[in-house]
Design a protein around this motif. Structure first.
Motif, PDB file in Angstrom:
ATOM      1  N   PHE A   1       0.828  -1.206   0.000  1.00 33.71           N
ATOM      2  CA  PHE A   1       0.000   0.000   0.000  1.00 33.71           C
ATOM      3  C   PHE A   1       0.866   1.261   0.000  1.00 33.71           C
ATOM      4  O   PHE A   1       0.396   2.334  -0.369  1.00 33.71           O
ATOM      5  N   LYS A   2       2.130   1.142   0.413  1.00 26.81           N
ATOM      6  CA  LYS A   2       3.037   2.285   0.371  1.00 26.81           C
ATOM      7  C   LYS A   2       3.492   2.575  -1.056  1.00 26.81           C
ATOM      8  O   LYS A   2       4.000   3.662  -1.345  1.00 26.81           O
ATOM      9  N   LEU A   3       3.303   1.598  -1.937  1.00 29.12           N
ATOM     10  CA  LEU A   3       3.765   1.714  -3.308  1.00 29.12           C
ATOM     11  C   LEU A   3       2.634   1.777  -4.318  1.00 29.12           C
ATOM     12  O   LEU A   3       2.875   1.876  -5.524  1.00 29.12           O
ATOM     13  N   GLY A   4       1.399   1.702  -3.858  1.00 31.18           N
ATOM     14  CA  GLY A   4       0.284   1.692  -4.793  1.00 31.18           C
ATOM     15  C   GLY A   4      -1.049   1.779  -4.087  1.00 31.18           C
ATOM     16  O   GLY A   4      -1.144   2.222  -2.936  1.00 31.18           O
ATOM     17  N   GLU A   5      -2.086   1.338  -4.760  1.00 29.59           N
ATOM     18  CA  GLU A   5      -3.429   1.358  -4.186  1.00 29.59           C
ATOM     19  C   GLU A   5      -4.228   0.171  -4.696  1.00 29.59           C
ATOM     20  O   GLU A   5      -3.917  -0.408  -5.736  1.00 29.59           O
ATOM     21  N   CYS A   6      -5.244  -0.181  -3.935  1.00 26.33           N
ATOM     22  CA  CYS A   6      -6.000  -1.395  -4.232  1.00 26.33           C
ATOM     23  C   CYS A   6      -7.434  -1.228  -3.749  1.00 26.33           C
ATOM     24  O   CYS A   6      -7.685  -0.672  -2.671  1.00 26.33           O
ATOM     25  N   GLU A   7      -8.367  -1.690  -4.559  1.00 28.15           N
ATOM     26  CA  GLU A   7      -9.776  -1.746  -4.164  1.00 28.15           C
ATOM     27  C   GLU A   7     -10.355  -3.072  -4.620  1.00 28.15           C
ATOM     28  O   GLU A   7      -9.848  -3.700  -5.552  1.00 28.15           O
ATOM     29  N   ARG A   8     -11.434  -3.480  -3.985  1.00 27.16           N
ATOM     30  CA  ARG A   8     -12.099  -4.715  -4.393  1.00 27.16           C
ATOM     31  C   ARG A   8     -13.592  -4.475  -4.497  1.00 27.16           C
ATOM     32  O   ARG A   8     -14.158  -3.617  -3.810  1.00 27.16           O
ATOM     33  N   PHE A   9     -14.235  -5.287  -5.344  1.00 26.58           N
ATOM     34  CA  PHE A   9     -15.623  -5.026  -5.693  1.00 26.58           C
ATOM     35  C   PHE A   9     -16.416  -6.326  -5.828  1.00 26.58           C
ATOM     36  O   PHE A   9     -15.873  -7.383  -6.178  1.00 26.58           O
ATOM     37  N   LEU A  10     -17.702  -6.214  -5.526  1.00 25.30           N
ATOM     38  CA  LEU A  10     -18.675  -7.272  -5.782  1.00 25.30           C
ATOM     39  C   LEU A  10     -19.557  -6.835  -6.937  1.00 25.30           C
ATOM     40  O   LEU A  10     -19.795  -5.632  -7.137  1.00 25.30           O
ATOM     41  N   PHE A  11     -20.093  -7.807  -7.661  1.00 24.08           N
ATOM     42  CA  PHE A  11     -20.971  -7.511  -8.797  1.00 24.08           C
ATOM     43  C   PHE A  11     -22.255  -8.316  -8.639  1.00 24.08           C
ATOM     44  O   PHE A  11     -22.217  -9.541  -8.503  1.00 24.08           O
ATOM     45  N   LYS A  12     -23.382  -7.604  -8.643  1.00 26.24           N
ATOM     46  CA  LYS A  12     -24.687  -8.245  -8.453  1.00 26.24           C
ATOM     47  C   LYS A  12     -25.562  -8.052  -9.688  1.00 26.24           C
ATOM     48  O   LYS A  12     -25.518  -6.993 -10.327  1.00 26.24           O
ATOM     49  N   ASN A  13     -26.346  -9.085 -10.019  1.00 24.29           N
ATOM     50  CA  ASN A  13     -27.239  -8.982 -11.170  1.00 24.29           C
ATOM     51  C   ASN A  13     -28.517  -8.234 -10.803  1.00 24.29           C
ATOM     52  O   ASN A  13     -28.662  -7.735  -9.671  1.00 24.29           O
ATOM     53  N   ASP A  14     -29.442  -8.158 -11.717  1.00 23.88           N
ATOM     54  CA  ASP A  14     -30.676  -7.377 -11.500  1.00 23.88           C
ATOM     55  C   ASP A  14     -31.539  -7.954 -10.389  1.00 23.88           C
ATOM     56  O   ASP A  14     -32.368  -7.250  -9.813  1.00 23.88           O
ATOM     57  N   GLU A  15     -31.333  -9.226 -10.073  1.00 25.47           N
ATOM     58  CA  GLU A  15     -32.094  -9.853  -8.985  1.00 25.47           C
ATOM     59  C   GLU A  15     -31.395  -9.681  -7.638  1.00 25.47           C
ATOM     60  O   GLU A  15     -31.875 -10.169  -6.610  1.00 25.47           O
ATOM     61  N   GLY A  16     -30.258  -8.981  -7.638  1.00 24.71           N
ATOM     62  CA  GLY A  16     -29.536  -8.741  -6.390  1.00 24.71           C
ATOM     63  C   GLY A  16     -28.653  -9.896  -5.965  1.00 24.71           C
ATOM     64  O   GLY A  16     -28.148  -9.918  -4.837  1.00 24.71           O
ATOM     65  N   LYS A  17     -28.416 -10.844  -6.872  1.00 26.83           N
ATOM     66  CA  LYS A  17     -27.579 -11.997  -6.559  1.00 26.83           C
ATOM     67  C   LYS A  17     -26.141 -11.739  -7.001  1.00 26.83           C
ATOM     68  O   LYS A  17     -25.890 -11.275  -8.114  1.00 26.83           O
ATOM     69  N   THR A  18     -25.198 -12.042  -6.129  1.00 28.81           N
ATOM     70  CA  THR A  18     -23.787 -11.864  -6.465  1.00 28.81           C
ATOM     71  C   THR A  18     -23.381 -12.844  -7.565  1.00 28.81           C
ATOM     72  O   THR A  18     -23.609 -14.045  -7.456  1.00 28.81           O
ATOM     73  N   VAL A  19     -22.772 -12.301  -8.633  1.00 26.82           N
ATOM     74  CA  VAL A  19     -22.335 -13.145  -9.749  1.00 26.82           C
ATOM     75  C   VAL A  19     -20.829 -13.084  -9.947  1.00 26.82           C
ATOM     76  O   VAL A  19     -20.283 -13.845 -10.756  1.00 26.82           O
ATOM     77  N   GLY A  20     -20.138 -12.197  -9.221  1.00 21.95           N
ATOM     78  CA  GLY A  20     -18.696 -12.123  -9.394  1.00 21.95           C
ATOM     79  C   GLY A  20     -18.041 -11.167  -8.422  1.00 21.95           C
ATOM     80  O   GLY A  20     -18.721 -10.415  -7.709  1.00 21.95           O
ATOM     81  N   LYS A  21     -16.724 -11.217  -8.392  1.00 23.15           N
ATOM     82  CA  LYS A  21     -15.941 -10.318  -7.540  1.00 23.15           C
ATOM     83  C   LYS A  21     -14.553 -10.155  -8.138  1.00 23.15           C
ATOM     84  O   LYS A  21     -14.108 -10.981  -8.960  1.00 23.15           O
ATOM     85  N   ILE A  22     -13.860  -9.100  -7.723  1.00 20.83           N
ATOM     86  CA  ILE A  22     -12.502  -8.869  -8.214  1.00 20.83           C
ATOM     87  C   ILE A  22     -11.804  -7.848  -7.336  1.00 20.83           C
ATOM     88  O   ILE A  22     -12.460  -7.042  -6.666  1.00 20.83           O
ATOM     89  N   ALA A  23     -10.484  -7.894  -7.312  1.00 21.02           N
ATOM     90  CA  ALA A  23      -9.654  -6.848  -6.719  1.00 21.02           C
ATOM     91  C   ALA A  23      -8.865  -6.209  -7.857  1.00 21.02           C
ATOM     92  O   ALA A  23      -8.416  -6.899  -8.781  1.00 21.02           O
ATOM     93  N   VAL A  24      -8.695  -4.892  -7.797  1.00 22.86           N
ATOM     94  CA  VAL A  24      -7.973  -4.151  -8.832  1.00 22.86           C
ATOM     95  C   VAL A  24      -6.923  -3.299  -8.134  1.00 22.86           C
ATOM     96  O   VAL A  24      -7.216  -2.666  -7.110  1.00 22.86           O
TER      97      VAL A  24
END
Length: 383
Positions: free
Chosen positions: A49-72
């Motif tokens: 974290f001293k050398l960069g930055e990172c975030e992570r995310f969840l992805f939900k479909n129209d029914e509110g169900k989680t279909v994926g995730k990722i860190a960038v």
């Protein structure tokens, strides 16, 4: 598609639990420890974290169900031909449209940070953990090794990712015969009264940390991407490993009292923690000690093998391998041996693995996606 930044307690829990839903019928899946994943995203514990930055995310479909995730993430220490960011901890249902949405989101995030390419799945940290996509050998993963269903390969490649380098794991059966040339090497080197082999001993941890540092820095630090280790760094690593070190399976070779070779192995932690469902609180630590004591671990993992330059190609490898092998064949319950991955850009280390009479047990891949498709794609250079 709804995108959720993983910052709340609930979203963190969903991020950690989602893979289990994908792998609930996969007998080979071993859930990583939650704390190992969370440490990656803790700015107080992850020096990157001293050398960069990172975030992570969840992805939900129209029914509110989680279909994926990722860190960038971006890491200034990650030097490439073009500014290159990373994606990791990717999981997704078997749906190319959903995967494309996730990859597009990651691409946009990285472009806003000035990146021109993305590599993945990689870790916001060192390469020894959570690095690469499994593409062959879908058996139980080693500790802190990525595991995924076979369809992930299509999700990446259909989007446009190309293999930057392959990651090869090598293994063998502990009780398979050792090559005749190794036995001949052992017989020849044994005539030299100045050469001795010793297993690592916990009571002399500082001494073996010094010896490890000496051999490592001579054998590997000047080769390719190797880094010099200090004795303090090695001792810290050894103390971290101390609860799981098996004194029968790590070996050192000396010329008189000078360390000239080392072969560092540990039990595969996944063979114990696979019962924990990702948890490792106080009760699980007590359970770990009980399981470790009463449950036979059948797999050992090769961490590092090294010989100082002046003793390379002189038979020390065969001497050390047979000294160690004939000992732990009699004194341990291990049946399988597997080495941590080696990049296909490192033929020298691959030759060492092959000299151990191993076979490729699994293959992972580090993928790269260039944002400008008109640019020439180049694979990792051979060391």
């Amino acid at each position: 598609m709804k995108v959720i930044n993983v910052v709340s307690k609930e979203s963190v829990s969903e991020f950690l639990n989602f893979p289990k839903l994908l792998f609930n019928k996969d007998e080979n899946y071993i859930r990583p420890l939650d704390q190992d994943i969370e440490n990656v995203f803790d700015s107080k514990k992850n020096k990157f974290f001293k050398l960069g930055e990172c975030e992570r995310f969840l992805f939900k479909n129209d029914e509110g169900k989680t279909v994926g995730k990722i860190a960038v993430f971006i890491n200034k220490k990650y030097k490439q031909d073009q500014p290159t960011g990373g994606i990791g901890f990717f999981d997704c249902v078997d749906n190319q449209e959903a995967a494309n949405f996730i990859f597009d989101f990651a691409k946009d995030w990285l472009q806003q940070k000035g990146m021109e390419a993305m590599d993945g799945p990689i870790n916001f940290g060192e390469r020894d953990k959570f690095w690469g996509l499994l593409i062959e050998g879908f058996s139980e993963p080693l500790y802190a090794m990525n595991y995924n269903p076979p369809y992930y390969k299509s999700l990446f490649e259909n989007y446009g990712f190309q293999i930057y380098f392959n990651q090869l794991c090598f293994g063998r059966k502990i009780h398979d015969p050792v090559a005749r040339n190794f036995l001949e090497m052992h017989q020849r080197i044994s005539r030299n009264e100045n050469i001795t082999a010793k297993p690592l001993q916990l009571k002399s941890l500082e001494k073996f940390a010094r010896d490890f540092t000496s051999v490592y820095n001579q054998a590997w630090a000047s080769h390719g991407e190797g880094k010099q280790l200090t004795e303090l760094q090695t001792l810290k690593m050894f103390k971290t490993l101390k609860p799981v070190i098996n004194e029968h399976i790590s070996w050192f070779v000396y010329e008189n009292e000078k360390p000239i070779a080392m072969w560092m192995n540990i039990p595969d932690l996944n063979q114990w923690i696979k019962f924990f469902n990702g948890k490792f609180g106080i009760l699980y630590k007590l359970l770990f000690l009980i399981i470790k004591k009463f449950s036979k671990n059948k797999k050992m993992v090769g961490l590092v093998f090294g010989i100082i330059p002046e003793w390379q190609r002189k038979g020390i490898d065969g001497f050390m391998i047979w000294e160690g092998t004939r000992h732990f064949q009699k004194t341990t319950d291990f049946e399988d041996y597997e080495m941590q991955w080696i990049g296909d850009f490192n033929p020298k280390m691959i030759r060492i693995a092959e000299n151990l009479e191993t076979k490729v047990t699994r293959k992972l891949a580090t993928y790269r996606y260039l944002f400008d498709e008109t640019k020439e794609f180049k694979r990792q250079e051979i060391l």
